[in-house]
Motif scaffolding. Structure first.
Motif, PDB file in Angstrom:
ATOM      1  N   ALA A  82       9.250  91.664  82.206  1.00 17.28           N
ATOM      2  CA  ALA A  82       8.696  91.252  83.499  1.00 17.28           C
ATOM      3  C   ALA A  82       7.334  90.601  83.322  1.00 17.28           C
ATOM      4  CB  ALA A  82       8.598  92.453  84.439  1.00 17.28           C
ATOM      5  N   ARG A  83       6.545  91.092  82.391  1.00 14.50           N
ATOM      6  CA  ARG A  83       5.228  90.495  82.138  1.00 14.50           C
ATOM      7  C   ARG A  83       5.361  89.099  81.526  1.00 14.50           C
ATOM      8  NH1 ARG A  83       1.995  95.863  80.119  1.00 14.50           N
ATOM      9  NH2 ARG A  83       1.382  96.553  82.200  1.00 14.50           N
ATOM     10  N   VAL A  84       6.349  88.905  80.678  1.00 15.20           N
ATOM     11  CA  VAL A  84       6.595  87.571  80.118  1.00 15.20           C
ATOM     12  C   VAL A  84       6.982  86.610  81.241  1.00 15.20           C
ATOM     13  CG1 VAL A  84       8.188  86.239  78.655  1.00 15.20           C
ATOM     14  CG2 VAL A  84       7.169  88.356  77.792  1.00 15.20           C
ATOM     15  N   ASP A  85       7.853  87.074  82.134  1.00 16.56           N
ATOM     16  CA  ASP A  85       8.261  86.252  83.281  1.00 16.56           C
ATOM     17  C   ASP A  85       7.072  85.948  84.194  1.00 16.56           C
ATOM     18  OD1 ASP A  85      10.839  86.341  82.313  1.00 16.56           O
ATOM     19  OD2 ASP A  85      11.525  87.857  83.751  1.00 16.56           O
ATOM     20  N   LEU A  86       6.214  86.941  84.412  1.00 15.34           N
ATOM     21  CA  LEU A  86       5.029  86.740  85.251  1.00 15.34           C
ATOM     22  C   LEU A  86       4.097  85.713  84.626  1.00 15.34           C
ATOM     23  CD1 LEU A  86       3.254  87.377  87.678  1.00 15.34           C
ATOM     24  CD2 LEU A  86       2.338  89.325  86.389  1.00 15.34           C
ATOM     25  N   LYS A  87       3.878  85.794  83.339  1.00 10.65           N
ATOM     26  CA  LYS A  87       3.001  84.830  82.644  1.00 10.65           C
ATOM     27  C   LYS A  87       3.552  83.417  82.802  1.00 10.65           C
ATOM     28  CE  LYS A  87      -0.140  83.610  79.409  1.00 10.65           C
ATOM     29  NZ  LYS A  87      -0.167  82.184  79.468  1.00 10.65           N
ATOM     30  N   ALA A  88       4.851  83.264  82.644  1.00  7.01           N
ATOM     31  CA  ALA A  88       5.472  81.941  82.811  1.00  7.01           C
ATOM     32  C   ALA A  88       5.327  81.453  84.255  1.00  7.01           C
ATOM     33  CB  ALA A  88       6.942  81.995  82.414  1.00  7.01           C
ATOM     34  N   ALA A  89       5.514  82.344  85.217  1.00  6.67           N
ATOM     35  CA  ALA A  89       5.368  81.972  86.631  1.00  6.67           C
ATOM     36  C   ALA A  89       3.919  81.604  86.937  1.00  6.67           C
ATOM     37  CB  ALA A  89       5.835  83.114  87.532  1.00  6.67           C
ATOM     38  N   GLU A  90       2.969  82.334  86.354  1.00  6.59           N
ATOM     39  CA  GLU A  90       1.553  81.999  86.536  1.00  6.59           C
ATOM     40  C   GLU A  90       1.245  80.622  85.965  1.00  6.59           C
ATOM     41  OE1 GLU A  90      -0.579  86.396  86.378  1.00  6.59           O
ATOM     42  OE2 GLU A  90      -0.530  85.174  84.591  1.00  6.59           O
ATOM     43  N   ASP A  91       1.777  80.341  84.775  1.00  7.26           N
ATOM     44  CA  ASP A  91       1.538  79.033  84.154  1.00  7.26           C
ATOM     45  C   ASP A  91       2.081  77.901  85.004  1.00  7.26           C
ATOM     46  OD1 ASP A  91       0.232  80.288  82.042  1.00  7.26           O
ATOM     47  OD2 ASP A  91       1.967  80.179  80.691  1.00  7.26           O
ATOM     48  N   ARG A  92       3.275  78.098  85.577  1.00  5.85           N
ATOM     49  CA  ARG A  92       3.849  77.066  86.456  1.00  5.85           C
ATOM     50  C   ARG A  92       3.009  76.907  87.723  1.00  5.85           C
ATOM     51  NH1 ARG A  92       8.529  79.641  84.717  1.00  5.85           N
ATOM     52  NH2 ARG A  92       8.735  80.817  86.659  1.00  5.85           N
ATOM     53  N   ILE A  94      -0.209  77.546  88.053  1.00  2.00           N
ATOM     54  CA  ILE A  94      -1.456  76.875  87.666  1.00  2.00           C
ATOM     55  C   ILE A  94      -1.224  75.376  87.501  1.00  2.00           C
ATOM     56  CG2 ILE A  94      -3.095  76.609  85.761  1.00  2.00           C
ATOM     57  CD1 ILE A  94      -2.965  79.682  85.431  1.00  2.00           C
ATOM     58  N   SER A  95      -0.150  75.015  86.832  1.00  2.19           N
ATOM     59  CA  SER A  95       0.156  73.590  86.647  1.00  2.19           C
ATOM     60  C   SER A  95       0.322  72.886  87.988  1.00  2.19           C
ATOM     61  CB  SER A  95       1.425  73.412  85.818  1.00  2.19           C
ATOM     62  OG  SER A  95       1.220  73.854  84.511  1.00  2.19           O
ATOM     63  N   TYR A  96       1.015  73.549  88.903  1.00  2.00           N
ATOM     64  CA  TYR A  96       1.194  72.972  90.237  1.00  2.00           C
ATOM     65  C   TYR A  96      -0.154  72.815  90.940  1.00  2.00           C
ATOM     66  CZ  TYR A  96       2.395  72.581  95.164  1.00  2.00           C
ATOM     67  OH  TYR A  96       2.460  72.172  96.471  1.00  2.00           O
ATOM     68  N   GLY A  97      -0.962  73.853  90.904  1.00  2.00           N
ATOM     69  CA  GLY A  97      -2.275  73.801  91.546  1.00  2.00           C
ATOM     70  C   GLY A  97      -3.162  72.727  90.959  1.00  2.00           C
ATOM     71  N   LEU A  98      -3.147  72.616  89.645  1.00  7.30           N
ATOM     72  CA  LEU A  98      -3.987  71.601  88.998  1.00  7.30           C
ATOM     73  C   LEU A  98      -3.487  70.196  89.284  1.00  7.30           C
ATOM     74  CD1 LEU A  98      -4.745  73.294  85.548  1.00  7.30           C
ATOM     75  CD2 LEU A  98      -6.229  73.126  87.556  1.00  7.30           C
ATOM     76  N   SER A  99      -2.188  70.059  89.513  1.00  6.53           N
ATOM     77  CA  SER A  99      -1.657  68.723  89.832  1.00  6.53           C
ATOM     78  C   SER A  99      -2.170  68.246  91.194  1.00  6.53           C
ATOM     79  CB  SER A  99      -0.124  68.736  89.823  1.00  6.53           C
ATOM     80  OG  SER A  99       0.386  69.404  90.968  1.00  6.53           O
ATOM     81  N   LEU A 100      -2.586  69.190  92.032  1.00 10.14           N
ATOM     82  CA  LEU A 100      -3.109  68.835  93.356  1.00 10.14           C
ATOM     83  C   LEU A 100      -4.617  68.616  93.357  1.00 10.14           C
ATOM     84  CD1 LEU A 100      -1.135  71.468  95.466  1.00 10.14           C
ATOM     85  CD2 LEU A 100      -0.553  69.057  95.095  1.00 10.14           C
ATOM     86  N   ALA A 101      -5.271  69.063  92.277  1.00 10.57           N
ATOM     87  CA  ALA A 101      -6.733  68.951  92.203  1.00 10.57           C
ATOM     88  C   ALA A 101      -7.144  67.487  92.015  1.00 10.57           C
ATOM     89  CB  ALA A 101      -7.260  69.784  91.044  1.00 10.57           C
ATOM     90  N   PRO A 102      -8.297  67.124  92.543  1.00  9.91           N
ATOM     91  CA  PRO A 102      -8.795  65.759  92.346  1.00  9.91           C
ATOM     92  C   PRO A 102      -8.983  65.475  90.852  1.00  9.91           C
ATOM     93  CG  PRO A 102     -10.122  66.932  93.966  1.00  9.91           C
ATOM     94  CD  PRO A 102      -9.195  67.926  93.361  1.00  9.91           C
ATOM     95  N   ALA A 103      -8.714  64.268  90.459  1.00 11.43           N
ATOM     96  CA  ALA A 103      -8.804  63.890  89.045  1.00 11.43           C
ATOM     97  C   ALA A 103     -10.198  64.147  88.475  1.00 11.43           C
ATOM     98  CB  ALA A 103      -8.425  62.417  88.877  1.00 11.43           C
ATOM     99  N   SER A 104     -11.211  64.055  89.313  1.00 12.02           N
ATOM    100  CA  SER A 104     -12.590  64.228  88.846  1.00 12.02           C
ATOM    101  C   SER A 104     -12.874  65.648  88.350  1.00 12.02           C
ATOM    102  CB  SER A 104     -13.576  63.862  89.951  1.00 12.02           C
ATOM    103  OG  SER A 104     -13.358  64.683  91.088  1.00 12.02           O
ATOM    104  N   VAL A 105     -12.129  66.635  88.825  1.00 14.12           N
ATOM    105  CA  VAL A 105     -12.364  68.022  88.394  1.00 14.12           C
ATOM    106  C   VAL A 105     -11.187  68.616  87.624  1.00 14.12           C
ATOM    107  CG1 VAL A 105     -13.969  68.513  90.260  1.00 14.12           C
ATOM    108  CG2 VAL A 105     -11.551  69.001  90.564  1.00 14.12           C
ATOM    109  N   ARG A 106     -10.087  67.912  87.576  1.00 11.33           N
ATOM    110  CA  ARG A 106      -8.872  68.440  86.943  1.00 11.33           C
ATOM    111  C   ARG A 106      -9.081  68.793  85.478  1.00 11.33           C
ATOM    112  NH1 ARG A 106      -4.571  64.573  87.910  1.00 11.33           N
ATOM    113  NH2 ARG A 106      -4.845  65.317  90.030  1.00 11.33           N
ATOM    114  N   ALA A 107      -9.707  67.915  84.712  1.00  5.80           N
ATOM    115  CA  ALA A 107      -9.898  68.172  83.275  1.00  5.80           C
ATOM    116  C   ALA A 107     -10.770  69.404  83.053  1.00  5.80           C
ATOM    117  CB  ALA A 107     -10.515  66.956  82.595  1.00  5.80           C
ATOM    118  N   THR A 108     -11.800  69.547  83.862  1.00  3.66           N
ATOM    119  CA  THR A 108     -12.685  70.712  83.741  1.00  3.66           C
ATOM    120  C   THR A 108     -11.926  71.986  84.085  1.00  3.66           C
ATOM    121  OG1 THR A 108     -14.581  69.358  84.352  1.00  3.66           O
ATOM    122  CG2 THR A 108     -14.834  71.734  84.557  1.00  3.66           C
TER     123      THR A 108
END
Length: 137
Positions: A82-92, A94-108
């Motif tokens: 379950a923890r492995v699944d949670l880590k994978a879900a968290e990573d997805r 985060i990726s989704y959230g960062l895809s919505l972030a403005p390009a100026s702050v995304r890399a940071t």
């Protein structure tokens, strides 16, 4: 009716709930062990958890026996999965959230999410609470 949560957010919520459920089952086994074995501290109080026990030798014995009970019940391997699944879900998430972030702050943010647990948790929290009906496709 507009959806306020997407499949990435739901997957994270489900994975987190699964981890919490297994952890609560383990706590129940621990509490039952304490009550069934009449464990009390020096002041006469019943410890809420094994780690609250005063006697170190009794703690070591109880910890081994509870660990065996948890393992026998299959909760140890279930929690690890379950923890492995949670880590994978968290990573997805985060990726989704960062895809919505403005390009100026995304890399940071991408760099800090990898290096700082607090930043990681904040991005997870903000992305999970995001009302996706407000996001354009």
């Amino acid at each position: 009716m507009k959806k306020t949560m997407n499949k990435i957010q739901r997957a994270y919520m489900t994975a987190k709930a699964r981890v919490q459920e297994i952890e609560s089952q383990q706590v129940e086994i621990e509490k039952k062990y304490i009550l069934d074995n009449g464990i009390v501290n020096l002041d006469g109080s019943t410890p809420k958890f094994l780690w609250c026990m005063d006697d170190d030798a009794a703690f070591d014995k109880a910890n081994e026996e509870v660990s065996a009970l948890i393992s026998t019940a299959g909760l140890e391997s279930a929690l690890n999965a379950a923890r492995v699944d949670l880590k994978a879900a968290e990573d997805r998430l985060i990726s989704y959230g960062l895809s919505l972030a403005p390009a100026s702050v995304r890399a940071t943010l991408e760099r800090n999410v990898k290096q700082n647990a607090t930043t990681r948790q904040k991005v997870i929290d903000l992305t999970f609470r995001l009302d996706v009906s407000t996001v354009s496709a």
